[in-house]
Design an enzyme around this catalytic site. Structure first.
Site, mmCIF file in Angstrom:
data_model
loop_
_atom_site.group_PDB
_atom_site.id
_atom_site.type_symbol
_atom_site.label_atom_id
_atom_site.label_comp_id
_atom_site.label_asym_id
_atom_site.label_seq_id
_atom_site.Cartn_x
_atom_site.Cartn_y
_atom_site.Cartn_z
ATOM 1 N N ASP A 1 1.067 -1.681 0.325
ATOM 2 C CA ASP A 1 -0.330 0.047 -0.093
ATOM 3 C C ASP A 1 0.631 0.998 -0.146
ATOM 4 O O ASP A 1 2.135 1.023 0.850
ATOM 5 C CB ASP A 1 -0.850 -0.181 1.332
ATOM 6 N N LEU A 2 0.588 2.200 -0.481
ATOM 7 C CA LEU A 2 1.065 3.345 -0.297
ATOM 8 C C LEU A 2 0.854 4.618 0.504
ATOM 9 O O LEU A 2 1.914 4.688 1.469
ATOM 10 C CB LEU A 2 1.104 4.314 -1.484
#
Length: 231
Positions: A11-12
């Site tokens: 995920d970012l």
């Protein structure tokens, strides 16, 4: 480590990069400038991670006819100041490099619009660490209703035939659910935006508290999922 080739999806926001208030502050500013109520700080934090349009309608209560304007206001501010204000979490780049050095494929799977995700990673000097980057369409009205599920699926499809096991890493329950719907485990990270207990309740394979713990947690989750061989 027992695995023939591992694919690790990150995920970012809240996992790789600390938005440093640029998301919550940016949403609050966009709502205020549009003459709309600003949610509580707790609700603003809940809005980090899910698709922005879903958070704005479901949490902030933005009317459908105002949604496009609020998103445009937010994106403008984020590009002007938010990307530069964000910072990679301590040790996260080294954790990615360690996984790559062990032979793993690494990719990003985020609900952020893909062009903005690529821009943010470039600004933070992280873009060259990843084999692929996957996000929502640039036009957020075209985003799939199942959110993270489709994005994880797209990442797995792009690397089909290149890996024997895959693991997701994320900071919210939708990361866990997106991974589970695609038949892979998810490692939760405690430094993101999940309230206490959210990741465990969602079924995370493990929850780590520092980036240096990530590689070993990923390998353990891959082994439990039935990976065999050697990286």
């Amino acid at each position: 480590m027992t695995n023939s080739r591992l694919l690790v999806l990150f995920d970012l926001d809240g996992t790789l990069v600390d938005p440093a208030g640029s998301i919550t502050g940016g949403i609050a500013a966009a709502l205020a400038s549009s003459g709309l109520p600003v949610p509580s700080e707790a609700d603003l934090h809940r809005m980090v991670g899910p698709a922005l349009k879903d958070s704005l309608t479901g949490i902030a209560g933005v009317p459908a006819d105002r949604l496009e304007h609020v998103i445009a206001q937010y994106r403008r501010g984020y590009r002007e100041t938010g990307m530069a204000a964000s910072r990679p979490y301590p040790g996260i780049a080294d954790a990615v490099r360690s996984l790559r050095a062990d032979g793993a494929l690494v990719a990003v799977a985020t609900q952020k619009p893909e062009p903005i995700a690529r821009e943010l990673l470039a600004v933070q000097g992280l873009d060259t660490l990843f084999d692929s980057i996957h996000g929502s369409p640039a036009d957020e009205r075209l985003a799939a209703a199942d959110g993270k599920v489709s994005i994880v699926r797209a990442a797995l499809a792009q690397h089909e035939g290149e890996y024997s096991a895959a693991v997701m890493i994320g900071d919210r329950s939708h990361d866990v659910h997106g991974a589970s719907a695609n038949g892979i485990p998810c490692i939760g990270v405690a430094w993101g935006f999940a309230p206490d207990g959210e990741l465990e309740a969602a079924g995370a394979a493990a929850v780590v508290h520092s980036a240096h713990e990530l590689p070993q947690a990923v390998y353990a989750a891959a082994d439990r999922a039935g990976a065999h061989g050697t990286v």
